[in-house]
Design a protein around this motif. Sequence first.
Motif, mmCIF file in Angstrom:
data_model
loop_
_atom_site.group_PDB
_atom_site.id
_atom_site.type_symbol
_atom_site.label_atom_id
_atom_site.label_comp_id
_atom_site.label_asym_id
_atom_site.label_seq_id
_atom_site.Cartn_x
_atom_site.Cartn_y
_atom_site.Cartn_z
ATOM 1 N N ASN A 275 0.831 -1.212 0.000
ATOM 2 C CA ASN A 275 0.000 0.000 0.000
ATOM 3 C C ASN A 275 0.861 1.256 0.000
ATOM 4 O O ASN A 275 0.548 2.232 -0.684
ATOM 5 C CB ASN A 275 -0.915 0.020 1.225
ATOM 6 N N ASN A 279 1.173 4.020 -3.045
ATOM 7 C CA ASN A 279 0.959 5.457 -2.833
ATOM 8 C C ASN A 279 2.121 6.264 -3.401
ATOM 9 O O ASN A 279 1.916 7.311 -4.011
ATOM 10 C CB ASN A 279 0.831 5.769 -1.337
ATOM 11 N N GLU A 282 1.828 6.390 -7.083
ATOM 12 C CA GLU A 282 0.753 7.314 -7.476
ATOM 13 C C GLU A 282 1.160 8.775 -7.273
ATOM 14 O O GLU A 282 0.769 9.654 -8.031
ATOM 15 C CB GLU A 282 -0.528 6.981 -6.681
ATOM 16 N N LYS A 333 -7.670 11.262 -3.985
ATOM 17 C CA LYS A 333 -7.621 10.750 -5.361
ATOM 18 C C LYS A 333 -9.032 10.477 -5.890
ATOM 19 O O LYS A 333 -9.908 10.082 -5.128
ATOM 20 C CB LYS A 333 -6.820 9.444 -5.385
ATOM 21 N N GLY A 340 -6.125 2.496 2.158
ATOM 22 C CA GLY A 340 -4.743 1.986 2.043
ATOM 23 C C GLY A 340 -3.943 2.198 3.321
ATOM 24 O O GLY A 340 -3.410 1.250 3.902
HETATM 25 MG MG LIG Z 1 -3.325 4.257 -1.216
#
Ligand SMILES: [Mg+2]
Length: 381
Positions: A275, A279, A282, A333, A340
């Motif tokens: 997770n 992140n 992302e 997001k 997460g």
């Molecule tokens: Mg996340």
Amino acid sequence: MENKFFYKFLENITKLDADNIKNILETFETERTIFKKILDILDDAFIVMDSEKIFYMNQRAKLLMISPNIKLPISFEEAYRFFGNKTLYDFLSIIKNKEGYEKTELIEHGKEDRFYEIEKFFLEDIYFIIKIKDLTETKKIELQLKNIESISALNTLAAGVAHEIKNPLTAIDLHTQIILKRIKNGLKVPDEIMEYIKTIDEEQKRLGKIVNDFLITSRKRELKLSLESINSIIDEILELLKPEFNENSITLTKEYEKIPDIFVDKDYLKQAILNIIKNAIEALQMKNEEKKIHIKTFYDKNTDSICISIIDNGIGIDQDKLQRIFEPYFTTKDYGTGLGLTIVYKVIKEHGGDIKVESHKDRGTSFSLYIPITRGAKLIR
Ligand SMILES: [Mg+2]
Ligand SMILES: Nc1ncnc2c1ncn2[C@@H]1O[C@H](COP(=O)(O)OP(=O)(O)OP(=O)(O)O)[C@@H](O)[C@H]1O
């Protein structure tokens, strides 16, 4: 008993000398002081009165009535101006004239409602004792317990529903994959239909993730501990994420210290680390400069823990959002679930560990997971 003794003493008072009388009066005074002390430390308020006068109030009664400076005895009417709590005064003025035994609950409305239980006991002919129990704190706790119970009942219910969703979802996934495989193997479908199938596939995957994340956060599960190498666990995750690193042109650097194996729940910890790395990826997707992720593992002497640091040079987190990132469903997001980091928090806390986050807007973020070295691991080391 005391009464008998007292009346005998009165009967014989003329036959007693001064010393005797003094001794007996001293005994009475000592007893009186003891009883007064006991009454003053009681949690319930006691007021002794008749329909005209108040004779006695213990400390708690003075506090409840907000009448610290009242001089007793006092006529009930005169007492009005000494009583800060007019609701209780009004209530007393009603029940003092009521015949028979009373027990009532009283709610005093205000900024915060207060609850009292009021009882009346008859003492002798005209005298009576009013006992006031402050139920406010008890009611508050009862209410909290009720809330907790209903929240946990709701959680169990939701977890049940989520679990039920998983079966049909697996079937949808399976059939979508069969269709996609057939297409790959030459089955002709119009472009438009292909787009629909892709959307179905994406959305069912998203739903699957939501359901899974929800189940991990809501479910109570005992940790399944085994002795594991943290460095190997991270490598397994990185292997899984290789395509994503390539797709996003992310440069990965590793700095592994030689650390002892520790007892962890491998599946849980893998999920947590995954997770955090997801992140980081992302956070880099929205950046134009060189995208970097650095992963470090080391032994931290201060906390006697193994530390895993995941550092990215992504978009960073606003200072005012930093304290909310572990909250369930907090996300910035469009397609995020916001579970997460809730999972990360749960997993690390269940391992008795800690998380440190540092982030600077536009410069990047670093997450450090500390997992304590357990006694068992130390023995093996
Ligand atoms: Mg996340
Ligand atoms: N490395 C990071 N860089 C920048 N922001 C981050 C980073 N990690 C977390 N965040 C912020 O914390 C928020 C919460 O993260 P979390 O992983 O809990 O949820 P999410 O990623 O939005 O959704 P998902 O449930 O799919 O993981 C993110 O939406 C993001 O704003």
